[in-house]
Design an enzyme around this catalytic site. Sequence first.
Site, PDB file in Angstrom:
ATOM      1  N   LEU A   1      25.106  42.027  -9.569  1.00  0.00           N
ATOM      2  CA  LEU A   1      24.337  41.094 -10.410  1.00  0.00           C
ATOM      3  C   LEU A   1      23.942  39.810  -9.680  1.00  0.00           C
ATOM      4  O   LEU A   1      23.185  39.020 -10.218  1.00  0.00           O
ATOM      5  CB  LEU A   1      25.100  40.780 -11.699  1.00  0.00           C
TER       6      LEU A   1
ATOM      7  N   ASP B   1      24.784  51.652  -8.582  1.00  0.00           N
ATOM      8  CA  ASP B   1      24.695  50.806  -7.376  1.00  0.00           C
ATOM      9  C   ASP B   1      23.423  49.956  -7.414  1.00  0.00           C
ATOM     10  O   ASP B   1      22.761  49.742  -6.393  1.00  0.00           O
ATOM     11  CB  ASP B   1      24.777  51.643  -6.092  1.00  0.00           C
TER      12      ASP B   1
ATOM     13  N   HIS C   1      29.136  50.451 -11.284  1.00  0.00           N
ATOM     14  CA  HIS C   1      28.734  49.903  -9.983  1.00  0.00           C
ATOM     15  C   HIS C   1      27.406  49.158 -10.096  1.00  0.00           C
ATOM     16  O   HIS C   1      26.325  49.723  -9.904  1.00  0.00           O
ATOM     17  CB  HIS C   1      28.611  51.065  -8.987  1.00  0.00           C
TER      18      HIS C   1
ATOM     19  N   ASN D   1      22.688  51.848   1.285  1.00  0.00           N
ATOM     20  CA  ASN D   1      23.963  52.125   1.938  1.00  0.00           C
ATOM     21  C   ASN D   1      24.953  52.687   0.915  1.00  0.00           C
ATOM     22  O   ASN D   1      25.265  51.999  -0.046  1.00  0.00           O
ATOM     23  CB  ASN D   1      24.524  50.818   2.530  1.00  0.00           C
TER      24      ASN D   1
HETATM   25 ZN   LIG Z   1      28.765  50.240  -1.605  1.00  0.00          ZN
END
Ligand SMILES: [Zn+2]
Length: 436
Positions: A66, A311, A63, A284
Amino acid sequence: MASLLITGADLVGRDSDGRSDGRADILVEDGVITEVGSIRSAKGADVLDADGLVALPGLVDLHTHLREPGREDAETIASGAAAAAVGGFTAVLAMANTNPVTDTAEAAERILDLGRATGLVDVVPVGAVTKGLDGEELAELGLMHRSRARTTFFSDDGRCVHNARVMRRALEYVRAFGGVVSQHAQDPNLAGPQACAHEGELSGRLGLPGWPGIAEESIVARDVMLARHTGSRVHVAHVSTAGTVEVIRWARAQGIDVTAEVTPHHLVLTTDLLAGYDPTFKVNPPLRPQEDVDALRAALADGTIDAVATDHAPHARHDKEHAFVDAAFGMLGLETALSVVSEVMVHGGFLDWAGVARVMSQNPARIAGLAAHGSALAVGDAAHLTLVDPSAEVTVDRSASVSLSRNNPWHGRTLRGAVHATFFGGRVTAQKGALA
Ligand SMILES: [Zn+2]
């Protein structure tokens, strides 16, 4: 022949039952591990003394954002690949929410090619589930899979595939080629686009729109049932609540094909960091209370959650430095992930280094279908590997980053355990926090 001899590394990462094989030497020739054990000499080889270091298979991130194409001021594929290498990664999955969105075979191939040009990590394009992430019409899933990118991992991340009919059809479609749909679980009717703080007493006091855990849990509950119904495979992105862990645990017990990831920040940071309205901590799903953090740690340790995924979400200053409600969602993560996991999970007593190899390399490689990654560091395997100094202490400095962005929630923290060197195809890509 380019060869490298790594001497005296702790090969704990290759032992799946957690017992250390003890120290060993690793000989790498032309990008492949050709010998493991006690190696007296290797003619012409560069020698790296790995005394006191742990050898892990190269880290794999399911995850990563970029930002190329579209927001190259925040991150490019090259700068993100550099951050990945510095962080010990040898493969990253690049999320589809770029501009334009990765929803065609051509777009996926372009990201693959830009990734290859870096020579630092394998950049694996994630395909969008729906065209333009609109949540309605399926993207070119089959064409992306048949392209040179061979896409098997699909996600509308940033947005939830909230329409159950669309999610069902996506799962049915990818089943044909063994693909998987990674869901950003956020019911937009329970947590809309403004929702930015864990819904509770604190969000009320701060006057921030609440993002209740049920908005995640209800989507995950629905999706595991859709996975069962379709006989397909669903992956839960960035699990953030104890309730979601319960749903996944139940689904696993039923034999449903579900996997899940947790971010380093959800393993440590809590919602009370929002009290100062610092947008660095706006993410989030949002940071949750300590009881959720505790459940996530336990779930990662017991295997209910398969993987750590960063993330990594770089943002330019002018997108992040706003009033909390207006600032962009997301945090950097690639360069600090290993140190955070080391600090909280290894030094915290939840995982040994074999466990880290599992949750940061072997499981994510398996989930994404990356055969060359997540190896057992055995003879014949591609030499993607990461040497870790388990006792090094690092104080995170956001200005020292090779990312183009500075939204680093770990700035100023001291963490135990650090990447010493990263090898991609036998070639050193990064060493001690900098590109090699
Ligand atoms: Zn997400």
